[in-house]
Design an enzyme around this catalytic site. Structure first.
Site, PDB file in Angstrom:
ATOM      1  N   ASN A   1     -37.114  -0.593  62.221  1.00 37.97           N
ATOM      2  CA  ASN A   1     -36.534  -0.363  60.773  1.00 37.97           C
ATOM      3  C   ASN A   1     -37.822  -0.516  59.746  1.00 37.97           C
ATOM      4  O   ASN A   1     -38.523  -0.923  59.965  1.00 37.97           O
ATOM      5  CB  ASN A   1     -35.159  -1.174  60.512  1.00 37.97           C
ATOM      6  CG  ASN A   1     -34.062  -0.500  61.052  1.00 37.97           C
ATOM      7  OD1 ASN A   1     -33.653   0.867  60.757  1.00 37.97           O
ATOM      8  ND2 ASN A   1     -33.184  -1.252  61.876  1.00 37.97           N
TER       9      ASN A   1
ATOM     10  N   LYS B   1     -37.445  11.472  63.882  1.00 36.02           N
ATOM     11  CA  LYS B   1     -36.123  11.064  63.735  1.00 36.02           C
ATOM     12  C   LYS B   1     -35.229  12.224  63.283  1.00 36.02           C
ATOM     13  O   LYS B   1     -35.510  12.968  62.613  1.00 36.02           O
ATOM     14  CB  LYS B   1     -35.890  10.069  62.513  1.00 36.02           C
ATOM     15  CG  LYS B   1     -34.664   9.596  61.797  1.00 36.02           C
ATOM     16  CD  LYS B   1     -33.790   9.189  62.792  1.00 36.02           C
ATOM     17  CE  LYS B   1     -34.440   7.808  63.524  1.00 36.02           C
ATOM     18  NZ  LYS B   1     -33.476   7.087  64.279  1.00 36.02           N
TER      19      LYS B   1
ATOM     20  N   ASP C   1     -35.023  11.369  68.413  1.00 33.94           N
ATOM     21  CA  ASP C   1     -33.995  10.532  68.172  1.00 33.94           C
ATOM     22  C   ASP C   1     -32.770  11.235  67.196  1.00 33.94           C
ATOM     23  O   ASP C   1     -33.040  10.769  66.112  1.00 33.94           O
ATOM     24  CB  ASP C   1     -34.519   9.222  67.894  1.00 33.94           C
ATOM     25  CG  ASP C   1     -33.408   8.049  67.605  1.00 33.94           C
ATOM     26  OD1 ASP C   1     -32.426   8.436  68.085  1.00 33.94           O
ATOM     27  OD2 ASP C   1     -33.836   7.095  67.034  1.00 33.94           O
TER      28      ASP C   1
ATOM     29  N   HIS D   1     -37.794  -0.822  69.062  1.00 32.69           N
ATOM     30  CA  HIS D   1     -37.202   0.115  67.848  1.00 32.69           C
ATOM     31  C   HIS D   1     -37.765  -0.605  66.650  1.00 32.69           C
ATOM     32  O   HIS D   1     -38.264  -1.831  66.733  1.00 32.69           O
ATOM     33  CB  HIS D   1     -35.569  -0.332  68.219  1.00 32.69           C
ATOM     34  CG  HIS D   1     -34.989  -0.050  66.816  1.00 32.69           C
ATOM     35  ND1 HIS D   1     -34.535  -1.095  65.977  1.00 32.69           N
ATOM     36  CD2 HIS D   1     -34.308   1.116  66.360  1.00 32.69           C
ATOM     37  CE1 HIS D   1     -33.897  -0.223  65.105  1.00 32.69           C
ATOM     38  NE2 HIS D   1     -33.843   0.695  65.052  1.00 32.69           N
TER      39      HIS D   1
ATOM     40  N   GLU E   1     -34.153  10.154  72.579  1.00 29.98           N
ATOM     41  CA  GLU E   1     -33.655   8.724  72.370  1.00 29.98           C
ATOM     42  C   GLU E   1     -32.269   9.136  71.655  1.00 29.98           C
ATOM     43  O   GLU E   1     -31.984   9.885  70.946  1.00 29.98           O
ATOM     44  CB  GLU E   1     -34.526   8.253  71.589  1.00 29.98           C
ATOM     45  CG  GLU E   1     -34.248   6.672  70.637  1.00 29.98           C
ATOM     46  CD  GLU E   1     -35.172   6.278  70.079  1.00 29.98           C
ATOM     47  OE1 GLU E   1     -36.262   6.522  69.892  1.00 29.98           O
ATOM     48  OE2 GLU E   1     -34.637   5.536  69.124  1.00 29.98           O
TER      49      GLU E   1
ATOM     50  N   ASN F   1     -29.841   9.788  66.883  1.00 27.74           N
ATOM     51  CA  ASN F   1     -29.058   8.663  66.385  1.00 27.74           C
ATOM     52  C   ASN F   1     -27.625   8.921  67.059  1.00 27.74           C
ATOM     53  O   ASN F   1     -26.751   8.678  66.240  1.00 27.74           O
ATOM     54  CB  ASN F   1     -29.174   8.205  65.218  1.00 27.74           C
ATOM     55  CG  ASN F   1     -30.233   7.203  64.908  1.00 27.74           C
ATOM     56  OD1 ASN F   1     -31.206   7.618  64.141  1.00 27.74           O
ATOM     57  ND2 ASN F   1     -30.476   6.328  65.727  1.00 27.74           N
TER      58      ASN F   1
ATOM     59  N   ASP G   1     -35.551  -4.772  70.097  1.00 21.26           N
ATOM     60  CA  ASP G   1     -35.840  -5.184  68.508  1.00 21.26           C
ATOM     61  C   ASP G   1     -35.475  -6.552  68.756  1.00 21.26           C
ATOM     62  O   ASP G   1     -34.516  -6.921  68.655  1.00 21.26           O
ATOM     63  CB  ASP G   1     -35.056  -4.401  67.773  1.00 21.26           C
ATOM     64  CG  ASP G   1     -35.332  -4.544  66.200  1.00 21.26           C
ATOM     65  OD1 ASP G   1     -35.579  -5.688  65.912  1.00 21.26           O
ATOM     66  OD2 ASP G   1     -35.305  -3.649  65.369  1.00 21.26           O
TER      67      ASP G   1
ATOM     68  N   ASN H   1     -31.607   2.690  71.407  1.00 17.83           N
ATOM     69  CA  ASN H   1     -31.394   1.368  70.871  1.00 17.83           C
ATOM     70  C   ASN H   1     -29.899   1.224  70.183  1.00 17.83           C
ATOM     71  O   ASN H   1     -29.675   0.644  69.261  1.00 17.83           O
ATOM     72  CB  ASN H   1     -32.301   1.294  69.542  1.00 17.83           C
ATOM     73  CG  ASN H   1     -32.203   2.096  68.561  1.00 17.83           C
ATOM     74  OD1 ASN H   1     -32.575   3.557  68.638  1.00 17.83           O
ATOM     75  ND2 ASN H   1     -31.471   2.205  67.464  1.00 17.83           N
TER      76      ASN H   1
ATOM     77  N   LYS I   1     -42.925  10.188  67.267  1.00 19.54           N
ATOM     78  CA  LYS I   1     -41.725  10.341  67.325  1.00 19.54           C
ATOM     79  C   LYS I   1     -40.875  10.908  65.861  1.00 19.54           C
ATOM     80  O   LYS I   1     -41.323  10.644  64.941  1.00 19.54           O
ATOM     81  CB  LYS I   1     -41.080   8.816  67.348  1.00 19.54           C
ATOM     82  CG  LYS I   1     -39.471   8.661  67.178  1.00 19.54           C
ATOM     83  CD  LYS I   1     -38.940   7.363  67.162  1.00 19.54           C
ATOM     84  CE  LYS I   1     -37.712   7.169  66.646  1.00 19.54           C
ATOM     85  NZ  LYS I   1     -36.928   6.011  67.023  1.00 19.54           N
TER      86      LYS I   1
HETATM   87  O1  GKR Z   1     -34.446   3.916  59.182  1.00 17.13           O
HETATM   88  O2  GKR Z   1     -33.207   5.813  59.030  1.00 17.13           O
HETATM   89  C1  GKR Z   1     -33.714   4.900  59.725  1.00 17.13           C
HETATM   90  C2  GKR Z   1     -33.641   4.926  61.114  1.00 17.13           C
HETATM   91  O3  GKR Z   1     -32.595   5.928  61.556  1.00 17.13           O
HETATM   92  C3  GKR Z   1     -33.241   3.688  61.717  1.00 17.13           C
HETATM   93  O4  GKR Z   1     -32.237   2.821  60.934  1.00 17.13           O
HETATM   94  C4  GKR Z   1     -32.935   3.689  63.272  1.00 17.13           C
HETATM   95  O5  GKR Z   1     -32.202   2.063  63.388  1.00 17.13           O
HETATM   96  O6  GKR Z   1     -35.352   3.763  63.562  1.00 17.13           O
HETATM   97  C5  GKR Z   1     -33.977   3.428  64.112  1.00 17.13           C
HETATM   98  C6  GKR Z   1     -33.720   4.302  65.326  1.00 17.13           C
HETATM   99  O7  GKR Z   1     -34.649   4.328  66.227  1.00 17.13           O
HETATM  100  O8  GKR Z   1     -32.384   4.529  65.980  1.00 17.13           O
HETATM  101 MG    MG Z   2     -33.364   5.082  67.840  1.00 20.33          MG
END
Ligand code: GKR
Ligand code: MG
Length: 442
Positions: free
Chosen positions: A342, A212, A241, A340, A266, A243, A313, A289, A210
Site C-alpha cells: 500500500n 491496478k 489486479d 503486497h 491477482e 481487487n 504483507d 492479497n 502490475k
Molecule cells: O492503493 O489503491 C490501492 C490499492 O488498491 C491497495 O489498497 C491494495 O491493497 O495494492 C493493493 C492490492 O494489491 O490489492
Molecule cells: Mg492486490
C-alpha cells in the site's frame, strides 16, 4: 548436566523498553483509482519508535488509522518495561488483551482493516530494529540471513486523475520533469497507462509491471493490459489486479482473453471458493492479497486450491517473522510467496527489503507503491532503486534512520488534513456524488 547456565538471569538480561512514541503522519498521495474509489490527497501512516533504557531506538511504520493508533496506545502498558527479544511473550500478551481477530475483521476493501496484526507488526519490526542494533547485525540476519543482495520490485501502475495529491484537484506543475511530471499525468485509458509504464520503468529500472484495475469497465482495463503487452510483453512479465470486483463469469471471459499475456492474475474474483473454481478453468496462475490473508485461511485455501501465489504483507500478517513462517507453509503446500503493498515510506520499504532478502525463494518481483510518494521520513531521503531493485541496507537493524524534522513536518500535515482513516469511497463521492463502493461490480 546443564547445557545452559542454571540461572537464566545470568544471561539474556538486556535493555528494556522504556519509551514508546506513536506518531501519525500524512503524506501527499496522487488521485489514484481503485475498486474502492479514489485515493485521498493524503495517505496516512503511523511511525512507532521504541526506546530502550540504554538509549537504543527501534522504528517501524504501518498504515495509518486512528483505531490502530488507539490500540497501540492501549497496549502501551504491555510494552513498557519489556525485553525487546521476548517477541513471543509480547504477541501472546497482545492477543490476550485484544482477543483474536477473525478473517471477517479484514473487511471488504482492497486493504486489510484488522487492528492487532498492525499493532504487532509495528512492535515486532521496531523490536527487531533494536535487536539488530544490539547485535550489530542487519534485520535480514535475524530472519535467517541474506539470500540475495538486492530485492527486485515491480512497476505498479494505476488508472488516475490528473494531479499530484496534497490539494484536491491540484493541477500538474509545469516545471517538473521525468517521473515527477509523469506521476501527475492523467491515465484513464490504455494510452495513458502505457505512457505511465514507460515513465516509471525509465525512472526506476523496473522489469515487471502490475496494473491496478477495478476502476473502469473490464473491457477498458483488459485493453490496457493488451496495450501493455504490445509495448512491453516481450521484455517484462505483466500482472493485473481488479481487487475482486469481477463476477466469476466476467473473470472467466477476460481471464481467458488475457491468458498467455499474464505472469499472474491477482484477485480477479471475491472469496476462496470463487478463486478456486476459476483457477481450475484458467491456465494463468492466480495470486491473492484478499482471499487468503491470515494463517487461519490456509487450510481452506489448500482444500479449495484458491490461489497459486500468496501476496504477503508484513503489516497484515503480523510481522516479518510471521511472513518467514508463511514462506515455509507456501513451500510445503506448493504455493509461491510474493509481497503486497500500500502507499508507504522508507521505513516500511526497508523492512520489506530485509524480508525479501531473507526469503528462500523469490520467483516474482515485489509490489511497491513507493514511486507514487514524494516525501520521506528517513535521513538521506528516498531509498534508491538500482535496475528496479533495492540493495539490502547494510547498517545494523533496519539500516535506516528516522529524520525527526521530517517526522514532525508530516505529523503537522496529519493534524491539518483532518483525515483519520482511509476512505476511498468518500473521496470518490467528492467528484462523483452518486458513486458507491460495490464489493462485486462487473
Ligand atoms: O492503493 O489503491 C490501492 C490499492 O488498491 C491497495 O489498497 C491494495 O491493497 O495494492 C493493493 C492490492 O494489491 O490489492
Ligand atoms: Mg492486490
Amino acid at each position: 548436566m546443564h547445557l545452559f547456565p542454571k540461572s537464566p538471569a545470568s544471561i539474556g538480561v538486556g535493555p528494556l523498553i522504556k519509551e514508546m512514541h506513536i506518531t501519525p503522519i500524512a503524506i501527499t498521495d496522487p488521485p489514484l483509482l481503485n475498486a474502492a474509489g479514489l485515493h485521498a490527497p493524503f495517505a496516512l501512516r503511523t511511525v512507532v519508535e521504541l526506546v530502550t533504557d540504554d538509549g537504543i531506538t527501534g522504528i517501524s511504520e504501518i498504515p495509518g488509522n486512528i483505531q490502530t493508533d488507539e490500540a497501540l496506545e492501549a497496549a502501551r502498558h504491555l510494552i513498557i518495561g519489556k525485553d525487546p527479544f521476548q517477541l513471543g511473550q509480547l504477541q501472546y500478551a497482545l492477543e490476550a488483551h485484544f482477543g483474536k481477530e477473525s478473517a471477517q475483521d479484514r473487511g471488504d476493501t482492497p486493504w486489510d482493516q484488522r487492528k492487532v496484526v498492525h499493532v504487532f507488526s509495528a512492535l515486532e519490526v521496531a523490536c527487531l530494529d533494536i535487536i539488530g542494533k544490539i547485535c550489530n547485525r542487519p534485520v535480514v540476519d535475524l530472519l535467517g540471513g541474506k539470500m540475495r543482495d538486492a530485492v527486485p520490485f515491480a512497476a505498479y501502475l494505476f488508472f488516475k486523475y490528473e494531479g499530484a495529491g496534497g490539494i484536491l484537484g491540484r493541477k500538474k506543475e509545469p516545471a517538473l520533469k521525468g517521473w515527477a511530471a509523469a506521476r501527475q499525468e492523467e491515465a484513464v485509458d490504455p494510452k495513458g497507462i502505457v505512457a505511465q509504464a514507460r515513465a516509471m520503468c525509465n525512472a526506476y529500472g523496473f522489469k515487471s509491471i502490475k496494473l491496478k484495475g477495478g476502476a473502469f469497465e473490464p473491457r477498458v482495463e483488459t485493453d490496457a493490459m493488451l496495450a501493455l503487452h504490445g509495448e512491453f510483453g516481450k521484455e517484462y512479465p505483466l500482472r493485473f489486479d481488479p481487487n475482486a470486483i469481477w463476477k466469476p463469469e466476467t473473470a472467466y471471459i477476460y481471464g481467458k482473453e488475457m491468458e498467455g499475456i499474464l505472469e499472474y492474475l491477482e484477485d480477479p474474483v471475491r472469496g476462496q471458493e470463487n478463486m478456486g473454481k476459476l483457477r481450475k478453468k484458467l491456465k494463468t496462475p492466480l495470486a491473492t492479497n484478499m482471499c487468503t490473508t491470515s494463517f487461519e485461511d490456509i487450510p481452506k485455501s489448500i482444500r479449495l486450491g484458491a490461489e497459486d501465489i500468496i501476496l504477503s504483507d508484513h503489516h497484515f500478517w503480523g510481522g516479518l517473522r510471521a511472513s518467514m513462517q508463511l514462506s515455509k507453509l507456501c513451500r510445503t503446500f506448493g504455493r509461491d510467496l510474493s509481497m503486497h503493498s500500500n502507499s508507504h515510506l522508507g521505513i516500511s520499504l526497508a523492512a520489506m527489503v530485509h524480508l525479501g532478502a531473507a526469503l528462500p525463494e523469490m520467483p516474482y518481483a515485489l509490489d511497491t507503491h513507493y514511486p507514487w510518494q514524494s516525501e520521506e521520513i528517513i535521513v538521506g531521503g528516498s531509498l534508491e532503486f538500482q535496475e528496479g531493485a533495492v540493495p539490502v541496507p547494510t547498517g545494523p537493524g533496519l539500516g535506516v534512520v528516522l529524520d525527526k524534522e521530517a517526522l514532525q513536518r508530516l505529523h503537522e500535515a496529519y493534524k491539518a488534513c483532518g483525515l483519520t482513516k482511509r476512505d476511498d469511497e468518500v473521496e470518490m463521492q467528492k467528484i462523483h456524488p452518486e458513486w458507491k463502493f460495490q464489493k462485486v461490480r462487473w
